[in-house]
Enzyme design. Structure first.
Site, PDB file in Angstrom:
ATOM      1  N   ASP A 136      49.382  50.115  50.008  1.00 31.64           N
ATOM      2  CA  ASP A 136      49.822  50.808  51.224  1.00 31.64           C
ATOM      3  C   ASP A 136      50.813  49.951  52.010  1.00 31.64           C
ATOM      4  O   ASP A 136      50.743  48.720  51.980  1.00 31.64           O
ATOM      5  CB  ASP A 136      48.597  51.115  52.099  1.00 31.64           C
ATOM      6  CG  ASP A 136      48.902  52.123  53.185  1.00 31.64           C
ATOM      7  OD1 ASP A 136      49.940  52.816  53.100  1.00 31.64           O
ATOM      8  OD2 ASP A 136      48.106  52.224  54.134  1.00 31.64           O
ATOM      9  N   ASN A 184      49.877  63.196  48.904  1.00 34.52           N
ATOM     10  CA  ASN A 184      51.271  62.724  48.951  1.00 34.52           C
ATOM     11  C   ASN A 184      52.279  63.821  48.594  1.00 34.52           C
ATOM     12  O   ASN A 184      53.465  63.697  48.903  1.00 34.52           O
ATOM     13  CB  ASN A 184      51.489  61.512  48.030  1.00 34.52           C
ATOM     14  CG  ASN A 184      50.884  60.229  48.560  1.00 34.52           C
ATOM     15  OD1 ASN A 184      50.521  59.335  47.782  1.00 34.52           O
ATOM     16  ND2 ASN A 184      50.763  60.104  49.885  1.00 34.52           N
TER      17      ASN A 184
END
Ligand code: FPP
Length: 245
Positions: free
Chosen positions: A21, A69
């Site tokens: 991340d 996503n």
């Protein structure tokens, strides 16, 4: 003494899972586009893979693209899919040199056709490698994985292959995408966020968690070694008392 020398090679995690991340924030901090962060995340992927092989960790699982996503801007999604193909092209040498076998978990059929065929090709090319299994979680949702497992188990009951009483933790594990892998011992997340984001929810029941403040493009093999060293300082009790271990 380097951090690597402090790692106890007799007490390694068998499976390390990573939430990569912070690519977007890292790029933004440099005044660049988010995709610049993803592109630079590839060298951190290489660091993690080579670091895992250097120590002898047999399973490494990377969260490369979640089901959620897909809701990102179309251009970013497209760029990530292209990056996946170009990375597989470029890193095939890293896989072969290090004995890395590639596999995937997630709804791979939702990926563009060229991604699917490049993945299939790389999986076939690396099928005989034995040092480390690299699993890319792509279009992956842990809750969806559990729904899929539930449906498969229900079907087995309907077909008379199993009774309801036979359903236990092992049956659920055997019907997840990760059926042929041990559960992660260690989960690492970069970027300072402390959450799991729908990743391997069943499988991390007893994993040790490691949250790093640095962004994914800054991640190096030394960070991996440090996470593993810290993991080795913890006492994994699996619900027992210290005295019982
Ligand atoms: C999370 O950062 C990262 C991703 C959604 C993509 C991960 C992709 C890579 C590391 C590069 C390519 C890897 C492979 C295997 C080809 P973010 O975009 O959510 O960052 P932010 O939270 O700062 O916005």
């Amino acid at each position: 003494m380097s951090i690597k020398d402090k790692v106890d090679l007799q007490n390694l995690p068998e499976h390390v899972a990573i939430i990569m991340d912070g690519n977007g924030r890292w790029a933004k901090g440099l005044g660049k586009l988010r995709i610049f962060g993803h592109q630079n995340g590839v060298s951190a992927v290489r660091e993690a893979m080579e670091g895992a092989v250097e120590l002898g960790i047999p399973y490494l699982t990377l969260y490369a693209f979640s089901s959620e996503n897909w809701n990102r801007p179309k251009l970013e999604v497209l760029a990530l899919m292209e990056l996946l193909v170009s990375t597989l092209n470029k890193e095939i040498k890293t896989f072969q040199d290090n004995g890395i076998r590639l596999q995937t978990i997630g709804d791979i059929e939702k990926l563009p056709k060229n991604c699917q065929s490049k993945l299939a090709e790389t999986i076939a090319l690396t099928a005989n490698n034995t040092a480390c299994v690299l699993t890319l979680a792509l279009s992956y949702s842990s809750q969806k994985e559990i729904v899929d497992a539930t449906k498969r188990i229900c079907q087995q009951v309907i077909d008379g292959k199993m009774s309801i009483d036979q359903i236990d933790e092992q049956v659920i594990s055997n019907n997840l995408y990760t059926a042929d892998m041990p559960n992660p011992d260690l989960l690492i997340r970069t970027s300072g966020e402390q959450r799991i984001s729908n990743y391997l929810l069943w499988q991390i029941a007893y994993a040790e968690l490691s949250f790093l403040s640095k962004m994914w493009p800054e991640f190096t093999r030394e960070d991996l070694f440090e996470c593993i060293y810290n993991y080795q300082q913890r006492e994994r009790r699996f619900g027992k008392t210290s005295e019982q271990l």
